[in-house]
Design a protein around this motif. Sequence first.
Motif, short mmCIF file in Angstrom:
data_model
loop_
_atom_site.label_atom_id
_atom_site.label_comp_id
_atom_site.label_asym_id
_atom_site.label_seq_id
_atom_site.Cartn_x
_atom_site.Cartn_y
_atom_site.Cartn_z
N ASP A 159 0.91 -1.24 -0.12
CA ASP A 159 -0.08 -0.11 0.02
C ASP A 159 0.85 1.19 0.09
N THR A 160 2.25 1.13 -0.10
CA THR A 160 2.95 2.36 0.06
C THR A 160 3.86 2.32 -1.45
N SER A 193 -2.03 -3.07 -4.69
CA SER A 193 -2.47 -2.69 -3.55
C SER A 193 -2.94 -4.24 -2.61
N ARG A 194 -2.78 -4.20 -1.29
CA ARG A 194 -3.28 -5.36 -0.81
C ARG A 194 -4.87 -5.80 -0.89
#
Length: 118
Positions: free
Chosen positions: A45-46, A54-55
């Motif tokens: 997510d970073t 993304s997760r």
Amino acid sequence: MSFLRSALLTAKNHVVAASRARRLAAMSDQNESPSNVVFYHRVADTQPNDWTISRAQFRQHIDYFQEHFRTVSLSEVQKRVATSQACDPTISVTFDDGYKENVDFALPLLVERKIPCA
């Protein structure tokens, strides 16, 4: 732009779902079901980029895979290709790099769901 693209892809998937199900059933009857191999680079997510998912998106992918395919190991896909045994649609999850984020989130999710990966 990515939200619009995602929404359009989701809409398309809903529209073609029944047709896809009929095609897959016919392929299964003929022992010609697809064996898919998907690869992920980084699940995080970073620091988003074109090679990072993304997760939440990864979890959605895994949910979809479990609903529509039999999840198998990469060696099982290779065996099916070598022996032309394709009685049901399968998918194998792979990673092309060993990012820490993959180990922190993606791997535990796959282990929890008993999904083999490479």
